[in-house]
Design an enzyme around this catalytic site. Structure first.
Site, PDB file in Angstrom:
ATOM      1  N   ASP A 193     -28.623  42.826  44.699  1.00  0.00           N
ATOM      2  CA  ASP A 193     -29.660  43.060  43.692  1.00  0.00           C
ATOM      3  C   ASP A 193     -30.963  43.386  44.439  1.00  0.00           C
ATOM      4  OD1 ASP A 193     -30.506  40.651  44.708  1.00  0.00           O
ATOM      5  OD2 ASP A 193     -30.630  39.615  42.781  1.00  0.00           O
ATOM      6  N   TYR A 236     -23.549  44.745  41.055  1.00  0.00           N
ATOM      7  CA  TYR A 236     -24.102  43.480  41.543  1.00  0.00           C
ATOM      8  C   TYR A 236     -23.405  42.282  40.892  1.00  0.00           C
ATOM      9  CZ  TYR A 236     -26.828  39.304  41.673  1.00  0.00           C
ATOM     10  OH  TYR A 236     -27.169  37.984  41.804  1.00  0.00           O
ATOM     11  N   GLU A 266     -25.616  34.710  35.910  1.00  0.00           N
ATOM     12  CA  GLU A 266     -26.008  35.972  36.556  1.00  0.00           C
ATOM     13  C   GLU A 266     -26.594  36.955  35.544  1.00  0.00           C
ATOM     14  OE1 GLU A 266     -26.455  36.621  39.572  1.00  0.00           O
ATOM     15  OE2 GLU A 266     -25.462  34.868  40.447  1.00  0.00           O
TER      16      GLU A 266
HETATM   17  N1  ADE Z   1     -30.791  35.306  40.900  1.00  0.00           N
HETATM   18  C1  ADE Z   1     -29.673  36.006  40.665  1.00  0.00           C
HETATM   19  N2  ADE Z   1     -28.581  35.259  40.882  1.00  0.00           N
HETATM   20  C2  ADE Z   1     -29.009  34.032  41.249  1.00  0.00           C
HETATM   21  C3  ADE Z   1     -28.362  32.825  41.600  1.00  0.00           C
HETATM   22  N3  ADE Z   1     -27.041  32.729  41.580  1.00  0.00           N
HETATM   23  N4  ADE Z   1     -29.134  31.765  41.930  1.00  0.00           N
HETATM   24  C4  ADE Z   1     -30.481  31.883  41.925  1.00  0.00           C
HETATM   25  N5  ADE Z   1     -31.137  32.989  41.610  1.00  0.00           N
HETATM   26  C5  ADE Z   1     -30.417  34.063  41.264  1.00  0.00           C
END
Ligand code: ADE
Length: 368
Positions: free
Chosen positions: A151, A133, A50
């Site tokens: 997000d 987030y 993340e």
């Molecule tokens: N963007 C932010 N978190 C994500 C996730 N877990 N999988 C794919 N794209 C992401």
């Protein structure tokens, strides 16, 4: 009622029914991309992924994720890593404060939580680099706690789904979106819900007139689709334009080594290594004078092609000179300067991507 709830009915009023959430979960389970942090879920892997994904595309993150996990497989190894190695592992991802905060947070985890991430949203939010987030994403995906993870992508999905036309850059809009996400989040599978929303925002409910509403599991309930507002939502107030900075970069070569210096400990790209550079577009004479001021005597000077690098708030328009010569002084006003070989430039020192066009030029030069 908490203060944020006051905004909720105004901003995200058309919350869809349970069936919409079921449709999202079915779609996610059938169509989601297989990603390394999804196939093997641990709190540490979710956290690292993340943080990497905050400012970087999935495809770009993948190799970094594997390399990072191999080098630093757990919280104790992250807490212990030396800064140079950490920044080298992060080199190319940009936004280096993310890496520094990971290490800081790992140290807090070692000191306060027995080397584990806590299964608690409020405690997660207090860790360096973990905002609302990321705390929601870790809590829901790794620990199965119903928590909102909103997000930019998820905000777009929610704004369209509920027909919310408030400015998404306002903190009140974000707070209301979190309330809406929490209301939708199923108690039994919060992780799949979070991932489903993220996946939908990344692959279907996308910006720039490219939304694929015909395959969207939310389309029967989507206010924006029904009212023809998909391309007008979400609403975002105009951002201040980026500042453009002209810079001149010097590639100072003595034998097979190049000068790099360390950036100051505070500010843009703090503590990373860089090729010497100066504000403004210097002509050949000015560039030579700048090199001499840095203790370098050029014997041959070559003007290189311009390059551009875009940061969040500033854009560098760079011109560069390759100078071959020798150093007449080795010390300049206490600045940390290093003569690095090409191998060291690629394997040891973390040099930000802003310089990558010129680093590439160095790596491609013939050995003298
Ligand atoms: N963007 C932010 N978190 C994500 C996730 N877990 N999988 C794919 N794209 C992401």
């Amino acid at each position: 009622m908490s203060e944020t709830n006051v905004f909720f009915p105004v901003l995200f009023r058309d919350i869809p029914p349970r069936e919409a959430v079921s449709a999202l979960l079915d779609w996610y389970r059938a169509s989601a991309r297989e990603l390394p942090w999804r196939t093997q879920i641990t709190p540490y892997r979710v956290w690292i992924s993340e943080i990497m994904l905050q400012q970087t595309r999935v495809e770009a993150v993948k190799p970094y994720f594997h390399r990072f996990l191999e080098a630093l497989p757990d919280i104790p190894s992250l807490a212990d890593v030396d800064d140079a190695r950490l920044l080298k592992l992060w080199e190319g991802l940009g936004y280096y404060s993310r890496a520094r905060n990971l290490k800081k947070a790992a140290n807090v985890l070692m000191e306060q939580y027995g080397g584990e991430l806590p299964a608690d949203v409020q405690k997660l939010k207090k860790l360096p680099g973990i905002g609302s987030y990321t705390a929601g994403a870790i809590a829901s995906i790794a620990f199965g706690i119903p928590a909102p993870a909103v997000d930019g992508n998820v905000l777009r999905v929610l704004a369209r789904l509920t027909g919310c036309d408030a400015d998404i850059l306002r903190p009140q809009t974000r707070a209301a979106a979190e309330q809406a996400a929490l209301q939708l989040c199923p108690a039994d599978t919060p992780g799949d819900f979070t991932q489903g929303m993220i996946e939908l925002g990344a692959t279907v409910c996308v910006p720039n007139g490219e939304a694929k509403c015909s395959v969207c599991p939310f389309s029967p309930w989507c206010v924006a689709a029904r009212e023809g507002m998909v391309d007008r939502l979400p609403v975002r107030s105009a951002k201040a334009p980026r500042r453009v900075e002209d810079r001149t970069v010097l590639l100072l070569r003595e034998g097979d080594r190049y000068l790099i210096r360390r950036r100051p400990p505070k500010g843009l790209l703090a503590g990373l290594y860089e090729l010497p550079n100066e504000l403004g577009t210097l002509n050949r004479e000015e560039a030579i004078a700048f090199a001499r001021k840095n203790g370098f005597q050029p014997l041959r000077t070559e003007h290189l092609s311009p390059a551009t690098h875009i940061f969040t708030h500033v854009e560098w328009h760079m011109t560069a000179y390759l100078m071959t010569g020798y150093f007449s002084e080795t010390e300049t006003e206490g600045e940390e300067r290093i003569m690095a070989s090409r191998e060291e430039l690629s394997a040891v020192y973390a040099v930000p991507s802003a310089f990558s066009a010129y680093l590439k030029a160095i790596l491609e030069l013939e050995t003298p």
